[in-house]
Design an enzyme around this catalytic site. Structure first.
Site, short mmCIF file in Angstrom:
data_model
loop_
_atom_site.label_atom_id
_atom_site.label_comp_id
_atom_site.label_asym_id
_atom_site.label_seq_id
_atom_site.Cartn_x
_atom_site.Cartn_y
_atom_site.Cartn_z
N ASP A 141 0.85 -1.19 0.00
CA ASP A 141 0.00 0.00 0.00
C ASP A 141 0.88 1.24 0.00
O ASP A 141 0.51 2.28 0.55
CB ASP A 141 -0.91 -0.02 1.23
CG ASP A 141 -2.03 1.01 1.13
OD1 ASP A 141 -2.59 1.38 2.19
OD2 ASP A 141 -2.32 1.45 0.01
N LYS A 144 2.87 3.33 -5.65
CA LYS A 144 2.28 2.35 -6.60
C LYS A 144 3.29 1.96 -7.66
O LYS A 144 3.29 0.83 -8.12
CB LYS A 144 1.03 2.97 -7.25
CG LYS A 144 0.04 3.55 -6.25
CD LYS A 144 -0.25 2.62 -5.08
CE LYS A 144 -0.81 3.38 -3.89
NZ LYS A 144 -0.78 2.60 -2.63
N ASP A 169 -3.17 -2.99 -2.55
CA ASP A 169 -4.22 -1.96 -2.63
C ASP A 169 -3.98 -1.11 -3.88
O ASP A 169 -2.87 -1.07 -4.42
CB ASP A 169 -4.15 -1.07 -1.38
CG ASP A 169 -5.36 -0.14 -1.28
OD1 ASP A 169 -5.25 0.91 -0.62
OD2 ASP A 169 -6.41 -0.46 -1.88
N ASN A 170 -5.06 -0.46 -4.38
CA ASN A 170 -4.94 0.59 -5.40
C ASN A 170 -4.43 0.15 -6.75
O ASN A 170 -3.77 0.93 -7.45
CB ASN A 170 -4.02 1.73 -4.91
CG ASN A 170 -4.38 2.19 -3.54
OD1 ASN A 170 -3.61 2.01 -2.61
ND2 ASN A 170 -5.58 2.74 -3.39
N GLU A 199 -11.45 4.02 -1.26
CA GLU A 199 -11.89 4.34 0.11
C GLU A 199 -12.76 5.59 0.14
O GLU A 199 -12.47 6.58 -0.51
CB GLU A 199 -10.68 4.51 1.05
CG GLU A 199 -9.60 5.46 0.57
CD GLU A 199 -8.47 4.72 -0.13
OE1 GLU A 199 -8.72 3.64 -0.70
OE2 GLU A 199 -7.36 5.22 -0.12
O1 LIG Z 1 -0.33 6.99 -2.78
C1 LIG Z 1 -0.96 6.24 -2.04
N1 LIG Z 1 -0.35 5.53 -1.09
C2 LIG Z 1 1.11 5.54 -0.95
C3 LIG Z 1 1.66 6.75 -0.21
C4 LIG Z 1 3.17 6.63 -0.25
C5 LIG Z 1 3.78 6.48 1.11
C6 LIG Z 1 4.93 5.57 1.14
C7 LIG Z 1 5.19 4.62 2.07
C8 LIG Z 1 6.41 3.94 1.89
C9 LIG Z 1 7.01 2.96 2.70
C10 LIG Z 1 8.24 2.44 2.36
N2 LIG Z 1 8.88 2.84 1.25
C11 LIG Z 1 8.34 3.78 0.45
C12 LIG Z 1 7.09 4.34 0.77
S1 LIG Z 1 6.17 5.58 -0.03
C13 LIG Z 1 -2.45 6.13 -2.17
C14 LIG Z 1 -3.13 7.09 -2.92
C15 LIG Z 1 -4.52 7.02 -3.05
C16 LIG Z 1 -5.25 8.04 -3.85
C17 LIG Z 1 -6.36 7.69 -4.62
C18 LIG Z 1 -7.04 8.63 -5.36
C19 LIG Z 1 -6.62 9.95 -5.34
F1 LIG Z 1 -7.29 10.87 -6.05
C20 LIG Z 1 -5.51 10.32 -4.59
C21 LIG Z 1 -4.83 9.38 -3.84
C22 LIG Z 1 -5.24 6.00 -2.42
C23 LIG Z 1 -4.57 5.05 -1.70
O2 LIG Z 1 -5.25 4.03 -1.08
C24 LIG Z 1 -3.18 5.09 -1.57
O3 LIG Z 1 -2.57 4.10 -0.85
MG LIG Z 2 -3.95 2.51 -0.49
#
Ligand SMILES: O=C(NCCCCc1cc2ccncc2s1)c1cc(-c2ccc(F)cc2)cc(O)c1O
Ligand SMILES: [Mg+2]
Length: 214
Positions: A141, A144, A169-170, A199
């Protein structure tokens, strides 16, 4: 002064959830995000699918990539057997700080190890740092565009075995097309998807289930 979204989520938990009660923490976050402000927690609809996969796998070792505020971390940790080892990686220190407090509010701090840093840096070090041979379950998660490279990295580091389950996810929104393409065309995986919604919205979304068969 400005209060960040993650701080408002933490405040909603501390105000509306009961200490030591993981379900009340999940409910408080879902109520805040559906009534007040959208946030990228996996949410309740996909969360129920996550719960059913965790319960079915009943994993002794779990890796979560992407902790955010700890919503899915709390869902997973509350279902694990007492001997289970659960590692969750978060890149953003501000998210990690909030997640630690959310996990503690749920009373699950002894069930989870929250590690700060990038998945590509940490995956090669997990075996020796945490004494884990392979993961029974991995929940993807995080970034992506790193789902595919990190899955290949976990394979190369010998962290996956026959029977390991990856849940992503996603895969539709924001999307991980290269990952879906790779796992669908690989003979090593049995894959299928659970239809769901992004979500707190009505937008179409899938959780992608992957079983390692070789
Ligand atoms: O980017 C998302 N999730 C990742 C955040 C990146 C954080 C990280 C954690 C980590 C740990 C270890 N190494 C590197 C990393 S980088 C995300 C985005 C949306 C979304 C959906 C529609 C939208 F209009 C706008 C956003 C929905 C979701 O469920 C998500 O999970
Ligand atoms: Mg997600």
């Amino acid at each position: 002064q400005f209060v960040s979204l993650r701080q408002r989520i933490l405040s909603a938990v501390q105000k509306n959830a009961t200490r030591g009660d993981p379900r009340s923490v999940i409910r408080a976050i879902d109520q805040f995000c559906s009534q007040k402000e959208w946030a990228m927690n996996v949410g309740n609809e996909k969360g129920c699918i996550l719960d059913s996969v965790v319960s079915e796998v009943n994993p002794a070792t779990v890796l979560e990539l992407g902790t955010y505020c700890g919503y899915s971390t709390v869902r997973i940790a509350s279902l694990l057997p007492p001997y289970a080892k659960f590692i969750t990686l978060e890149f953003n220190p501000d998210f990690a700080a909030v997640a630690r407090q959310v996990i503690a509010w749920a009373g699950l701090e002894d069930k989870v190890q929250l590690v700060e840093g990038a998945s590509s840096d940490w995956i090669p070090k997990i075996k020796e740092q945490f004494g884990i041979k392979t993961f029974d379950l991995v929940f993807l998660d995080h970034w992506k565009e790193h789902y595919l490279s990190d899955t290949k990295l976990m394979e190369e580091c010998g962290l996956l075995r026959k029977g390991s389950v990856l849940l992503a996810d996603n895969v539709i929104c924001p999307g991980a097309p290269d990952y879906v393409e790779y796992v669908r065309s690989s003979p090593r995986y049995k894959s299928h998807y659970f239809r769901s919604h992004l979500e707190y919205t009505k937008a179409e979304e899938n959780l992608w289930y992957l079983g390692i068969i070789e």
